[in-house]
Design a protein around this motif. Structure first.
Motif, mmCIF file in Angstrom:
data_model
loop_
_atom_site.group_PDB
_atom_site.id
_atom_site.type_symbol
_atom_site.label_atom_id
_atom_site.label_comp_id
_atom_site.label_asym_id
_atom_site.label_seq_id
_atom_site.Cartn_x
_atom_site.Cartn_y
_atom_site.Cartn_z
ATOM 1 N N PRO A 200 -17.868 21.687 -46.997
ATOM 2 C CA PRO A 200 -19.155 20.987 -46.984
ATOM 3 C C PRO A 200 -20.255 21.877 -46.396
ATOM 4 O O PRO A 200 -19.975 22.922 -45.810
ATOM 5 N N ARG A 201 -21.504 21.445 -46.567
ATOM 6 C CA ARG A 201 -22.622 22.183 -45.986
ATOM 7 C C ARG A 201 -22.522 22.144 -44.466
ATOM 8 O O ARG A 201 -22.051 21.157 -43.894
ATOM 9 N N ILE A 202 -22.952 23.204 -43.828
ATOM 10 C CA ILE A 202 -22.889 23.300 -42.370
ATOM 11 C C ILE A 202 -24.263 23.608 -41.820
ATOM 12 O O ILE A 202 -25.180 23.975 -42.560
ATOM 13 N N PHE A 203 -24.399 23.426 -40.505
ATOM 14 C CA PHE A 203 -25.565 23.946 -39.811
ATOM 15 C C PHE A 203 -25.073 24.547 -38.514
ATOM 16 O O PHE A 203 -23.982 24.243 -38.046
ATOM 17 N N ARG A 204 -25.849 25.466 -37.978
ATOM 18 C CA ARG A 204 -25.462 26.149 -36.747
ATOM 19 C C ARG A 204 -26.382 25.749 -35.616
ATOM 20 O O ARG A 204 -27.591 25.622 -35.797
ATOM 21 N N LEU A 205 -25.785 25.596 -34.454
ATOM 22 C CA LEU A 205 -26.543 25.320 -33.239
ATOM 23 C C LEU A 205 -27.120 26.632 -32.716
ATOM 24 O O LEU A 205 -26.700 27.717 -33.149
ATOM 25 N N PRO A 206 -28.061 26.573 -31.779
ATOM 26 C CA PRO A 206 -28.619 27.813 -31.228
ATOM 27 C C PRO A 206 -27.568 28.753 -30.628
ATOM 28 O O PRO A 206 -27.753 29.963 -30.613
ATOM 29 N N ASN A 207 -26.445 28.198 -30.152
ATOM 30 C CA ASN A 207 -25.385 29.051 -29.607
ATOM 31 C C ASN A 207 -24.412 29.521 -30.696
ATOM 32 O O ASN A 207 -23.346 30.023 -30.406
ATOM 33 N N ASN A 208 -24.800 29.324 -31.975
ATOM 34 C CA ASN A 208 -24.056 29.779 -33.149
ATOM 35 C C ASN A 208 -22.808 28.954 -33.460
ATOM 36 O O ASN A 208 -22.011 29.340 -34.312
ATOM 37 N N GLU A 209 -22.612 27.812 -32.803
ATOM 38 C CA GLU A 209 -21.486 26.943 -33.134
ATOM 39 C C GLU A 209 -21.785 26.213 -34.435
ATOM 40 O O GLU A 209 -22.921 25.886 -34.741
ATOM 41 N N ILE A 210 -20.738 25.953 -35.197
ATOM 42 C CA ILE A 210 -20.864 25.294 -36.501
ATOM 43 C C ILE A 210 -20.740 23.784 -36.321
ATOM 44 O O ILE A 210 -19.884 23.303 -35.588
ATOM 45 N N ARG A 211 -21.574 23.052 -37.054
ATOM 46 C CA ARG A 211 -21.488 21.595 -37.113
ATOM 47 C C ARG A 211 -21.605 21.173 -38.573
ATOM 48 O O ARG A 211 -22.229 21.848 -39.394
ATOM 49 N N ILE A 212 -21.022 20.032 -38.893
ATOM 50 C CA ILE A 212 -21.068 19.469 -40.236
ATOM 51 C C ILE A 212 -21.583 18.044 -40.116
ATOM 52 O O ILE A 212 -21.031 17.249 -39.356
ATOM 53 N N HIS A 213 -22.653 17.722 -40.843
ATOM 54 C CA HIS A 213 -23.135 16.343 -40.851
ATOM 55 C C HIS A 213 -22.042 15.468 -41.446
ATOM 56 O O HIS A 213 -21.448 15.818 -42.468
ATOM 57 N N ARG A 214 -21.773 14.330 -40.807
ATOM 58 C CA ARG A 214 -20.730 13.434 -41.302
ATOM 59 C C ARG A 214 -21.022 13.002 -42.739
ATOM 60 O O ARG A 214 -20.109 12.915 -43.569
ATOM 61 N N ALA A 215 -22.277 12.744 -43.071
ATOM 62 C CA ALA A 215 -22.623 12.326 -44.437
ATOM 63 C C ALA A 215 -22.263 13.418 -45.444
ATOM 64 O O ALA A 215 -21.751 13.121 -46.533
ATOM 65 N N ASP A 216 -22.510 14.680 -45.102
ATOM 66 C CA ASP A 216 -22.145 15.791 -45.988
ATOM 67 C C ASP A 216 -20.631 15.900 -46.130
ATOM 68 O O ASP A 216 -20.110 16.180 -47.217
ATOM 69 N N PHE A 217 -19.919 15.674 -45.034
ATOM 70 C CA PHE A 217 -18.454 15.710 -45.049
ATOM 71 C C PHE A 217 -17.908 14.632 -45.979
ATOM 72 O O PHE A 217 -17.063 14.895 -46.830
ATOM 73 N N ILE A 218 -18.427 13.403 -45.848
ATOM 74 C CA ILE A 218 -17.958 12.286 -46.674
ATOM 75 C C ILE A 218 -18.270 12.548 -48.146
ATOM 76 O O ILE A 218 -17.439 12.304 -49.028
ATOM 77 N N GLU A 219 -19.464 13.068 -48.423
ATOM 78 C CA GLU A 219 -19.841 13.391 -49.804
ATOM 79 C C GLU A 219 -18.918 14.466 -50.376
ATOM 80 O O GLU A 219 -18.460 14.374 -51.518
#
Length: 95
Positions: free
Chosen positions: A64-83
């Motif tokens: 799924p699409r990801i975004f990065r936090l300022p400390n470079n950690e990866i996060r995935i929006h739950r809506a993107d994950f479900i899609e």
């Protein structure tokens, strides 16, 4: 204004595995909207696969699409994950 103790204050803490922030949480004086985001560990746990598998999917563009936090950690929006999971189910039915 001196801030003592832990951040966020107790009334803003959640126990949600998705690491959400409730509406009204303040960071640096700015209000943050609720963000329902998964970590790689959360995603791996929900799919019952290893973290290395998730990282490989993300690196090859199959996740799924990801975004990065300022400390470079990866996060995935739950809506993107479900899609994304939904698209996998559709692809399987069409094959």
């Amino acid at each position: 204004m001196a801030v003592c103790g832990h951040w966020p204050p107790r009334q803003f803490r959640t126990v949600n595995l998705a690491r959400t922030w409730p509406v009204g949480a303040f960071i640096g004086g700015l209000a943050m909207a609720a963000i329902d985001a998964l970590t790689v560990r959360d995603m791996a746990s929900e799919l019952r696969v290893g973290r290395s598998t998730v990282y490989r999917w993300l690196a090859t563009g199959r996740g799924p699409r990801i975004f990065r936090l300022p400390n470079n950690e990866i996060r995935i929006h739950r809506a993107d994950f479900i899609e994304w999971v939904g698209r996998l189910e559709i692809d399987r039915k069409g094959s």
